[in-house]
Structure formats: C-alpha cells, structure tokens
Scaffold this motif. Structure first.
Motif, PDB file in Angstrom:
ATOM      1  N   ASP A   8     -22.608  -8.450  20.438  1.00  0.00           N
ATOM      2  CA  ASP A   8     -21.518  -7.889  19.641  1.00  0.00           C
ATOM      3  C   ASP A   8     -21.457  -8.447  18.219  1.00  0.00           C
ATOM      4  OD1 ASP A   8     -20.583 -10.457  20.065  1.00  0.00           O
ATOM      5  OD2 ASP A   8     -18.817  -9.847  21.188  1.00  0.00           O
ATOM      6  N   PHE A   9     -22.460  -9.208  17.833  1.00  0.00           N
ATOM      7  CA  PHE A   9     -22.574  -9.783  16.489  1.00  0.00           C
ATOM      8  C   PHE A   9     -21.439 -10.748  16.152  1.00  0.00           C
ATOM      9  CE2 PHE A   9     -24.719  -5.644  16.306  1.00  0.00           C
ATOM     10  CZ  PHE A   9     -26.017  -6.103  16.130  1.00  0.00           C
ATOM     11  N   SER A  10     -20.756 -11.277  17.180  1.00  0.00           N
ATOM     12  CA  SER A  10     -19.744 -12.298  16.927  1.00  0.00           C
ATOM     13  C   SER A  10     -20.444 -13.621  16.626  1.00  0.00           C
ATOM     14  CB  SER A  10     -18.813 -12.435  18.136  1.00  0.00           C
ATOM     15  OG  SER A  10     -19.558 -12.790  19.293  1.00  0.00           O
ATOM     16  N   VAL A  11     -19.759 -14.490  15.898  1.00  0.00           N
ATOM     17  CA  VAL A  11     -20.336 -15.765  15.481  1.00  0.00           C
ATOM     18  C   VAL A  11     -19.730 -16.879  16.317  1.00  0.00           C
ATOM     19  CG1 VAL A  11     -20.688 -17.332  13.548  1.00  0.00           C
ATOM     20  CG2 VAL A  11     -20.674 -14.876  13.157  1.00  0.00           C
ATOM     21  N   HIS A  12     -20.590 -17.788  16.759  1.00  0.00           N
ATOM     22  CA  HIS A  12     -20.196 -18.895  17.625  1.00  0.00           C
ATOM     23  C   HIS A  12     -20.830 -20.185  17.130  1.00  0.00           C
ATOM     24  CE1 HIS A  12     -18.830 -16.047  20.786  1.00  0.00           C
ATOM     25  NE2 HIS A  12     -19.759 -15.292  20.224  1.00  0.00           N
ATOM     26  N   LEU A  13     -20.299 -21.303  17.612  1.00  0.00           N
ATOM     27  CA  LEU A  13     -20.959 -22.576  17.355  1.00  0.00           C
ATOM     28  C   LEU A  13     -22.262 -22.601  18.140  1.00  0.00           C
ATOM     29  CD1 LEU A  13     -17.888 -24.954  17.604  1.00  0.00           C
ATOM     30  CD2 LEU A  13     -19.095 -24.260  15.529  1.00  0.00           C
ATOM     31  N   ARG A  14     -23.233 -23.319  17.669  1.00  0.00           N
ATOM     32  CA  ARG A  14     -24.556 -23.342  18.288  1.00  0.00           C
ATOM     33  C   ARG A  14     -24.501 -23.743  19.757  1.00  0.00           C
ATOM     34  NH1 ARG A  14     -28.591 -27.102  15.480  1.00  0.00           N
ATOM     35  NH2 ARG A  14     -28.247 -25.625  13.817  1.00  0.00           N
ATOM     36  N   ASP A  15     -23.624 -24.670  20.122  1.00  0.00           N
ATOM     37  CA  ASP A  15     -23.571 -25.164  21.494  1.00  0.00           C
ATOM     38  C   ASP A  15     -22.588 -24.394  22.386  1.00  0.00           C
ATOM     39  OD1 ASP A  15     -21.313 -26.059  20.228  1.00  0.00           O
ATOM     40  OD2 ASP A  15     -21.471 -28.122  20.922  1.00  0.00           O
ATOM     41  N   SER A  34     -10.964 -16.543   7.893  1.00  0.00           N
ATOM     42  CA  SER A  34     -10.049 -17.452   8.582  1.00  0.00           C
ATOM     43  C   SER A  34     -10.511 -17.621  10.025  1.00  0.00           C
ATOM     44  CB  SER A  34      -8.615 -16.915   8.553  1.00  0.00           C
ATOM     45  OG  SER A  34      -8.473 -15.847   9.460  1.00  0.00           O
ATOM     46  N   LEU A  35      -9.934 -18.581  10.714  1.00  0.00           N
ATOM     47  CA  LEU A  35     -10.282 -18.793  12.121  1.00  0.00           C
ATOM     48  C   LEU A  35      -9.885 -17.606  12.992  1.00  0.00           C
ATOM     49  CD1 LEU A  35      -9.388 -22.559  12.614  1.00  0.00           C
ATOM     50  CD2 LEU A  35     -11.652 -21.531  12.405  1.00  0.00           C
ATOM     51  N   ASP A  36      -8.943 -16.822  12.527  1.00  0.00           N
ATOM     52  CA  ASP A  36      -8.543 -15.624  13.276  1.00  0.00           C
ATOM     53  C   ASP A  36      -9.675 -14.609  13.373  1.00  0.00           C
ATOM     54  OD1 ASP A  36      -6.008 -16.668  13.661  1.00  0.00           O
ATOM     55  OD2 ASP A  36      -5.208 -15.685  11.862  1.00  0.00           O
ATOM     56  N   ASP A  37     -10.640 -14.697  12.472  1.00  0.00           N
ATOM     57  CA  ASP A  37     -11.796 -13.807  12.499  1.00  0.00           C
ATOM     58  C   ASP A  37     -12.846 -14.258  13.514  1.00  0.00           C
ATOM     59  OD1 ASP A  37     -10.696 -12.306  10.401  1.00  0.00           O
ATOM     60  OD2 ASP A  37     -11.605 -13.614   8.903  1.00  0.00           O
ATOM     61  N   LEU A  38     -12.619 -15.411  14.141  1.00  0.00           N
ATOM     62  CA  LEU A  38     -13.557 -15.990  15.100  1.00  0.00           C
ATOM     63  C   LEU A  38     -12.854 -16.122  16.452  1.00  0.00           C
ATOM     64  CD1 LEU A  38     -14.801 -18.744  12.668  1.00  0.00           C
ATOM     65  CD2 LEU A  38     -16.054 -16.667  13.295  1.00  0.00           C
ATOM     66  N   LYS A  45     -11.372 -26.110  18.356  1.00  0.00           N
ATOM     67  CA  LYS A  45     -11.303 -27.511  17.939  1.00  0.00           C
ATOM     68  C   LYS A  45     -11.073 -27.678  16.432  1.00  0.00           C
ATOM     69  CE  LYS A  45     -16.330 -27.960  18.020  1.00  0.00           C
ATOM     70  NZ  LYS A  45     -17.412 -28.689  18.677  1.00  0.00           N
ATOM     71  N   PHE A  46     -11.123 -26.582  15.696  1.00  0.00           N
ATOM     72  CA  PHE A  46     -10.882 -26.611  14.250  1.00  0.00           C
ATOM     73  C   PHE A  46      -9.468 -26.146  13.935  1.00  0.00           C
ATOM     74  CE2 PHE A  46     -15.451 -25.837  14.767  1.00  0.00           C
ATOM     75  CZ  PHE A  46     -15.957 -26.898  14.030  1.00  0.00           C
ATOM     76  N   ASP A  47      -8.868 -26.747  12.916  1.00  0.00           N
ATOM     77  CA  ASP A  47      -7.525 -26.365  12.486  1.00  0.00           C
ATOM     78  C   ASP A  47      -7.547 -25.353  11.348  1.00  0.00           C
ATOM     79  OD1 ASP A  47      -6.170 -28.003  14.322  1.00  0.00           O
ATOM     80  OD2 ASP A  47      -6.420 -29.739  13.004  1.00  0.00           O
TER      81      ASP A  47
END
Length: 53
Positions: A8-15, A34-38, A45-47
C-alpha cells in the motif's frame, strides 16, 4: 532508515514487524508532514515529526 510497503506504499520504520516486504527508502516522502500521515503503530514512540527526521 525507513521501508515503504509494496502493498500500500505506506512508510514504516525499518524494523517494523507489520510492513512485511518493502522497499528501503532513505527519507520520508514529501507528502508526510506530520505523524498523523503515518498510521502504523511503529511511529508511536515519536512525539513529533521533527524527532523522526
């Protein structure tokens, strides 16, 4: 540092366990402002988006 999902072409952390197979990417897409886009829990874990970059 990041992985883009083949599904779905979403972006994630490598792990991230939820991403499955994907394409390694070195930076977040321009559309991510913004984090809302992820939507994945791997970003919880990110603010702020500033902590990611």
């Amino acid at each position: 540092m990041f992985t883009m999902s083949n599904d779905d072409f979403s972006v994630h952390l490598r792990d991230c366990d939820e991403v499955g197979s994907g394409i390694p990417v070195t930076s977040l897409p321009d559309e991510v402002t913004s984090l809302d886009d992820l939507p994945c829990a791997c970003w919880d874990k990110f603010d702020s988006i500033d902590e990611v970059e």
